[in-house]
Design an enzyme around this catalytic site. Structure first.
Site, PDB file in Angstrom:
ATOM      1  N   LEU A 119      -2.671  10.602   0.016  1.00 46.08           N
ATOM      2  CA  LEU A 119      -3.281  10.686  -1.337  1.00 46.08           C
ATOM      3  C   LEU A 119      -4.594  10.069  -1.399  1.00 46.08           C
ATOM      4  O   LEU A 119      -5.398  10.812  -2.215  1.00 46.08           O
ATOM      5  CB  LEU A 119      -2.168   9.741  -2.058  1.00 46.08           C
ATOM      6  CG  LEU A 119      -2.641   9.626  -3.818  1.00 46.08           C
ATOM      7  CD1 LEU A 119      -2.532  11.066  -4.239  1.00 46.08           C
ATOM      8  CD2 LEU A 119      -1.858   8.426  -4.538  1.00 46.08           C
TER       9      LEU A 119
ATOM     10  N   VAL B 182      -3.889  -6.072  -6.384  1.00 47.71           N
ATOM     11  CA  VAL B 182      -4.585  -6.827  -5.538  1.00 47.71           C
ATOM     12  C   VAL B 182      -5.896  -7.371  -6.265  1.00 47.71           C
ATOM     13  O   VAL B 182      -6.324  -8.213  -5.936  1.00 47.71           O
ATOM     14  CB  VAL B 182      -4.864  -6.465  -4.224  1.00 47.71           C
ATOM     15  CG1 VAL B 182      -3.537  -6.380  -3.418  1.00 47.71           C
ATOM     16  CG2 VAL B 182      -5.836  -5.383  -3.991  1.00 47.71           C
TER      17      VAL B 182
ATOM     18  N   ILE C 159      -4.325  -0.651   2.148  1.00 45.91           N
ATOM     19  CA  ILE C 159      -5.173  -0.718   0.713  1.00 45.91           C
ATOM     20  C   ILE C 159      -6.347  -0.508   0.698  1.00 45.91           C
ATOM     21  O   ILE C 159      -7.244  -1.074   1.451  1.00 45.91           O
ATOM     22  CB  ILE C 159      -4.607  -2.006   0.078  1.00 45.91           C
ATOM     23  CG1 ILE C 159      -3.219  -2.095  -0.325  1.00 45.91           C
ATOM     24  CG2 ILE C 159      -5.494  -2.060  -1.206  1.00 45.91           C
ATOM     25  CD1 ILE C 159      -2.820  -3.490  -1.027  1.00 45.91           C
TER      26      ILE C 159
ATOM     27  N   GLY D  92       0.657  -1.345  -0.031  1.00 47.32           N
ATOM     28  CA  GLY D  92      -0.058  -0.109  -0.192  1.00 47.32           C
ATOM     29  C   GLY D  92       0.835   1.336   0.026  1.00 47.32           C
ATOM     30  O   GLY D  92       0.366   2.379   0.290  1.00 47.32           O
TER      31      GLY D  92
ATOM     32  N   TYR E 165     -18.669   8.688   2.788  1.00 43.42           N
ATOM     33  CA  TYR E 165     -17.801   7.823   2.804  1.00 43.42           C
ATOM     34  C   TYR E 165     -18.617   6.589   2.290  1.00 43.42           C
ATOM     35  O   TYR E 165     -17.913   5.454   1.633  1.00 43.42           O
ATOM     36  CB  TYR E 165     -17.289   7.229   4.371  1.00 43.42           C
ATOM     37  CG  TYR E 165     -16.254   6.436   4.475  1.00 43.42           C
ATOM     38  CD1 TYR E 165     -14.969   6.856   3.913  1.00 43.42           C
ATOM     39  CD2 TYR E 165     -16.386   5.238   4.944  1.00 43.42           C
ATOM     40  CE1 TYR E 165     -13.798   6.185   3.982  1.00 43.42           C
ATOM     41  CE2 TYR E 165     -14.910   4.412   5.267  1.00 43.42           C
ATOM     42  CZ  TYR E 165     -13.993   4.857   4.610  1.00 43.42           C
ATOM     43  OH  TYR E 165     -12.671   4.002   4.809  1.00 43.42           O
TER      44      TYR E 165
ATOM     45  N   LYS F  99     -15.294  -1.434   4.454  1.00 47.21           N
ATOM     46  CA  LYS F  99     -14.630  -1.386   5.939  1.00 47.21           C
ATOM     47  C   LYS F  99     -15.220  -2.365   6.708  1.00 47.21           C
ATOM     48  O   LYS F  99     -14.557  -2.868   7.668  1.00 47.21           O
ATOM     49  CB  LYS F  99     -14.186  -0.049   6.310  1.00 47.21           C
ATOM     50  CG  LYS F  99     -13.325   0.848   5.562  1.00 47.21           C
ATOM     51  CD  LYS F  99     -11.970   0.292   5.467  1.00 47.21           C
ATOM     52  CE  LYS F  99     -10.952   1.399   5.002  1.00 47.21           C
ATOM     53  NZ  LYS F  99      -9.768   0.717   4.740  1.00 47.21           N
TER      54      LYS F  99
ATOM     55  N   ILE G   1      -6.539  11.334   8.013  1.00 50.99           N
ATOM     56  CA  ILE G   1      -5.034  11.892   7.873  1.00 50.99           C
ATOM     57  C   ILE G   1      -5.182  12.502   6.276  1.00 50.99           C
ATOM     58  O   ILE G   1      -5.750  11.715   5.619  1.00 50.99           O
ATOM     59  CB  ILE G   1      -4.045  10.713   7.858  1.00 50.99           C
ATOM     60  CG1 ILE G   1      -4.155  10.060   9.147  1.00 50.99           C
ATOM     61  CG2 ILE G   1      -2.636  11.313   7.844  1.00 50.99           C
ATOM     62  CD1 ILE G   1      -3.205   8.970   9.438  1.00 50.99           C
TER      63      ILE G   1
HETATM   64  P1  NAD Z   1      -2.751   6.064   0.149  1.00 52.96           P
HETATM   65  O1  NAD Z   1      -3.399   6.404  -1.141  1.00 52.96           O
HETATM   66  O2  NAD Z   1      -1.273   6.410   0.388  1.00 52.96           O
HETATM   67  O3  NAD Z   1      -2.875   4.288   0.352  1.00 52.96           O
HETATM   68  C1  NAD Z   1      -3.742   3.497  -0.490  1.00 52.96           C
HETATM   69  C2  NAD Z   1      -3.000   2.658  -1.067  1.00 52.96           C
HETATM   70  O4  NAD Z   1      -3.970   1.576  -1.766  1.00 52.96           O
HETATM   71  C3  NAD Z   1      -2.322   3.233  -2.334  1.00 52.96           C
HETATM   72  O5  NAD Z   1      -0.934   2.850  -2.175  1.00 52.96           O
HETATM   73  C4  NAD Z   1      -2.880   2.711  -3.308  1.00 52.96           C
HETATM   74  O6  NAD Z   1      -1.957   2.379  -4.487  1.00 52.96           O
HETATM   75  C5  NAD Z   1      -3.240   1.122  -2.965  1.00 52.96           C
HETATM   76  N1  NAD Z   1      -4.541   0.464  -3.798  1.00 52.96           N
HETATM   77  C6  NAD Z   1      -5.332   1.007  -4.408  1.00 52.96           C
HETATM   78  N2  NAD Z   1      -5.962   0.124  -5.288  1.00 52.96           N
HETATM   79  C7  NAD Z   1      -5.015  -0.910  -4.985  1.00 52.96           C
HETATM   80  C8  NAD Z   1      -5.034  -2.400  -5.921  1.00 52.96           C
HETATM   81  N3  NAD Z   1      -5.792  -2.535  -6.856  1.00 52.96           N
HETATM   82  N4  NAD Z   1      -3.719  -3.084  -5.772  1.00 52.96           N
HETATM   83  C9  NAD Z   1      -2.797  -2.643  -4.898  1.00 52.96           C
HETATM   84  N5  NAD Z   1      -2.946  -1.374  -4.149  1.00 52.96           N
HETATM   85  C10 NAD Z   1      -3.817  -0.778  -4.289  1.00 52.96           C
HETATM   86  O7  NAD Z   1      -3.734   6.572   1.538  1.00 52.96           O
HETATM   87  P2  NAD Z   1      -3.659   5.800   2.872  1.00 52.96           P
HETATM   88  O8  NAD Z   1      -4.323   7.053   3.699  1.00 52.96           O
HETATM   89  O9  NAD Z   1      -2.142   5.679   3.381  1.00 52.96           O
HETATM   90  O10 NAD Z   1      -4.551   4.579   2.790  1.00 52.96           O
HETATM   91  C11 NAD Z   1      -4.048   3.433   3.406  1.00 52.96           C
HETATM   92  C12 NAD Z   1      -5.196   2.915   4.143  1.00 52.96           C
HETATM   93  O11 NAD Z   1      -5.541   3.437   5.311  1.00 52.96           O
HETATM   94  C13 NAD Z   1      -6.517   2.374   3.411  1.00 52.96           C
HETATM   95  O12 NAD Z   1      -6.775   1.088   3.697  1.00 52.96           O
HETATM   96  C14 NAD Z   1      -7.131   3.661   3.965  1.00 52.96           C
HETATM   97  O13 NAD Z   1      -8.595   3.181   3.655  1.00 52.96           O
HETATM   98  C15 NAD Z   1      -6.716   3.415   5.332  1.00 52.96           C
HETATM   99  N6  NAD Z   1      -7.254   4.666   6.202  1.00 52.96           N
HETATM  100  C16 NAD Z   1      -6.861   6.015   5.732  1.00 52.96           C
HETATM  101  C17 NAD Z   1      -7.329   6.958   6.408  1.00 52.96           C
HETATM  102  C18 NAD Z   1      -6.901   8.478   6.241  1.00 52.96           C
HETATM  103  O14 NAD Z   1      -7.700   9.491   6.573  1.00 52.96           O
HETATM  104  N7  NAD Z   1      -6.047   8.698   5.092  1.00 52.96           N
HETATM  105  C19 NAD Z   1      -7.970   6.932   7.475  1.00 52.96           C
HETATM  106  C20 NAD Z   1      -8.426   5.443   8.073  1.00 52.96           C
HETATM  107  C21 NAD Z   1      -7.755   4.271   7.357  1.00 52.96           C
HETATM  108  O1  0WE Z   2     -10.295   5.042   3.743  1.00 54.47           O
HETATM  109  C1  0WE Z   2     -10.315   6.347   3.328  1.00 54.47           C
HETATM  110  C2  0WE Z   2     -10.167   6.828   1.885  1.00 54.47           C
HETATM  111  C3  0WE Z   2     -10.155   5.489   0.856  1.00 54.47           C
HETATM  112  C4  0WE Z   2     -10.452   5.911  -0.450  1.00 54.47           C
HETATM  113  C5  0WE Z   2     -10.162   7.098  -1.074  1.00 54.47           C
HETATM  114  C6  0WE Z   2     -10.339   7.281  -2.621  1.00 54.47           C
HETATM  115  C7  0WE Z   2     -10.020   8.694  -3.113  1.00 54.47           C
HETATM  116  C8  0WE Z   2      -9.576   8.396  -4.619  1.00 54.47           C
HETATM  117  C9  0WE Z   2     -10.837   5.101  -1.553  1.00 54.47           C
HETATM  118  N1  0WE Z   2     -10.948   5.128  -2.925  1.00 54.47           N
HETATM  119  C10 0WE Z   2     -10.743   6.341  -3.080  1.00 54.47           C
HETATM  120  N2  0WE Z   2     -11.036   6.527  -4.596  1.00 54.47           N
HETATM  121  C11 0WE Z   2     -10.633   7.178  -5.340  1.00 54.47           C
HETATM  122  O2  0WE Z   2     -10.785   7.707  -6.322  1.00 54.47           O
HETATM  123  N3  0WE Z   2     -10.307   7.254   4.232  1.00 54.47           N
HETATM  124  C12 0WE Z   2     -10.495   6.734   5.670  1.00 54.47           C
HETATM  125  C13 0WE Z   2     -10.296   8.772   4.054  1.00 54.47           C
HETATM  126  C14 0WE Z   2     -11.523   9.194   3.793  1.00 54.47           C
HETATM  127  O3  0WE Z   2     -12.025   8.987   2.586  1.00 54.47           O
HETATM  128  C15 0WE Z   2     -13.302   9.598   2.688  1.00 54.47           C
HETATM  129  C16 0WE Z   2     -13.535  10.049   4.119  1.00 54.47           C
HETATM  130  C17 0WE Z   2     -12.344   9.702   4.789  1.00 54.47           C
HETATM  131  C18 0WE Z   2     -12.062  10.152   6.128  1.00 54.47           C
HETATM  132  C19 0WE Z   2     -14.347   9.837   1.780  1.00 54.47           C
HETATM  133  C20 0WE Z   2     -15.585  10.465   2.337  1.00 54.47           C
HETATM  134  C21 0WE Z   2     -15.822  10.762   3.651  1.00 54.47           C
HETATM  135  C22 0WE Z   2     -14.677  10.957   4.453  1.00 54.47           C
END
Ligand code: NAD
Ligand code: 0WE
Length: 263
Positions: free
Chosen positions: A194, A65, A92, A13, A155, A162, A191
């Site tokens: 991307l 994946v 991911i 990821g 969301y 999730k 957080i």
């Molecule tokens: P990120 O964009 O850096 O990481 C998401 C990753 O998922 C990327 O590296 C992307 O390439 C990968 N991904 C998407 N489709 C894929 C595929 N088909 N095969 C392999 N990899 C794939 O953002 P992040 O915030 O570091 O997200 C990591 C995890 O944390 C996610 O599960 C996200 O839901 C979770 N999360 C994020 C937040 C937030 O606010 N940023 C909060 C809670 C949980």
């Molecule tokens: O899990 C996430 C984000 C996951 C995510 C983000 C994207 C953006 C780009 C999944 N799929 C995509 N597809 C895209 O094309 N989070 C926990 C961060 C997040 O995302 C939200 C949130 C929060 C918090 C979306 C709507 C409302 C709140």
């Protein structure tokens, strides 16, 4: 301290230096682990390769994946490189962007399928391969969000995915416990990564949560990585099937403090 001396970790990821997966990889390396990295698509190689070199990581492999063949290939390479692993990190998630706006009732069949496949099933798919590389036990961790349990505006289908991810964590923990493999999830507060960058109003959401959370602030990638560290080290030896919150306490609130006196 070296909490992970002699341990081998596969981290899925990493997209860029803001990725939660990258913060975890850095911390695991700092604590003595041998780390391997995986990224999703060829376009990310130019981002991930320099990061890997910065850490002295030599195992860097592409793995989408959604493909069983790509998952099999990366675990075959991991077996050749590491022979055994101790830790799997799954960070991911993906849903088509049109599903993260508007109303949940408009979710398409394809959007639902893609979100479930990439954000929930992939943990099971990686776990079943990792099991073969963990003859002496190990620890797995994934990343989840509060939208799995309570409705968070927009969301949408990611919340449903999730919820499936969290339930999968419990079923995996029950199955893999007898193999001395622990399976957990970290529920992180919002957080700016991307995956958050494309979300309309995300900055406002950060402000809303940061003002109301018990700690009156947001959390960062390093705080998530610190929890991944204890879960994946001997410090977490008795913990499995758990959802650990790293959210400045936001999830405990039934009703946030009023801004001023109410009467
Ligand atoms: P990120 O964009 O850096 O990481 C998401 C990753 O998922 C990327 O590296 C992307 O390439 C990968 N991904 C998407 N489709 C894929 C595929 N088909 N095969 C392999 N990899 C794939 O953002 P992040 O915030 O570091 O997200 C990591 C995890 O944390 C996610 O599960 C996200 O839901 C979770 N999360 C994020 C937040 C937030 O606010 N940023 C909060 C809670 C949980
Ligand atoms: O899990 C996430 C984000 C996951 C995510 C983000 C994207 C953006 C780009 C999944 N799929 C995509 N597809 C895209 O094309 N989070 C926990 C961060 C997040 O995302 C939200 C949130 C929060 C918090 C979306 C709507 C409302 C709140």
């Amino acid at each position: 301290m070296s909490l992970l001396a002699g341990k081998k970790a596969l981290v899925f990821g990493v997209a860029n230096k803001y990725s939660i997966a990258w913060a975890i990889a850095e911390m695991f390396k700092q604590e003595g682990a041998d780390v391997g990295l995986s990224y999703a698509i060829p376009q990310l190689e130019k981002r991930v390769q320099p990061l890997a070199e910065e850490l002295g990581v030599t195992f860097v492999e592409k793995c989408d994946v959604t493909s069983d063949d790509e998952i099999d290939a990366v675990f075959e390479k991991a077996g050749a490189h590491f022979s055994e692993i101790d830790i799997l990190v799954h960070a991911i998630a993906f849903a088509p962007s049109n599903e993260l706006e508007g109303r949940f009732y408009n979710t398409s069949r394809e959007g639902f399928r893609v979100a479930m496949d990439i954000s929930a099933y992939s943990y099971v798919a990686l776990a079943q391969r990792a099991l073969n590389l963990m003859p002496n036990g190990g620890s797995m961790v994934t990343m989840t969000y509060y939208g799995a349990e309570k409705v968070v505006p927009h969301y949408n289908v990611m919340g449903v995915a999730k919820a499936a991810l969290e339930a999968s964590t419990r079923y995996l923990a029950a199955d893999l416990g007898p193999h001395n493999i622990r399976v957990n999830a970290i529920s992180a507060g919002p957080i700016k990564t991307l995956a958050a960058a494309g979300i309309a109003g995300f900055r406002k959401m950060l402000g809303y949560v940061g003002e109301r959370a018990p700690l009156r602030r947001n959390i960062d990638q390093e705080e998530v990585a610190k929890t991944a560290l204890w879960l994946c080290s001997d410090l977490g030896s008795g913990v499995t099937g758990e959802i650990v919150y790293v959210d400045a306490g936001y999830h405990i609130l039934g009703m946030p403090e009023p801004p001023e006196k109410w009467e």
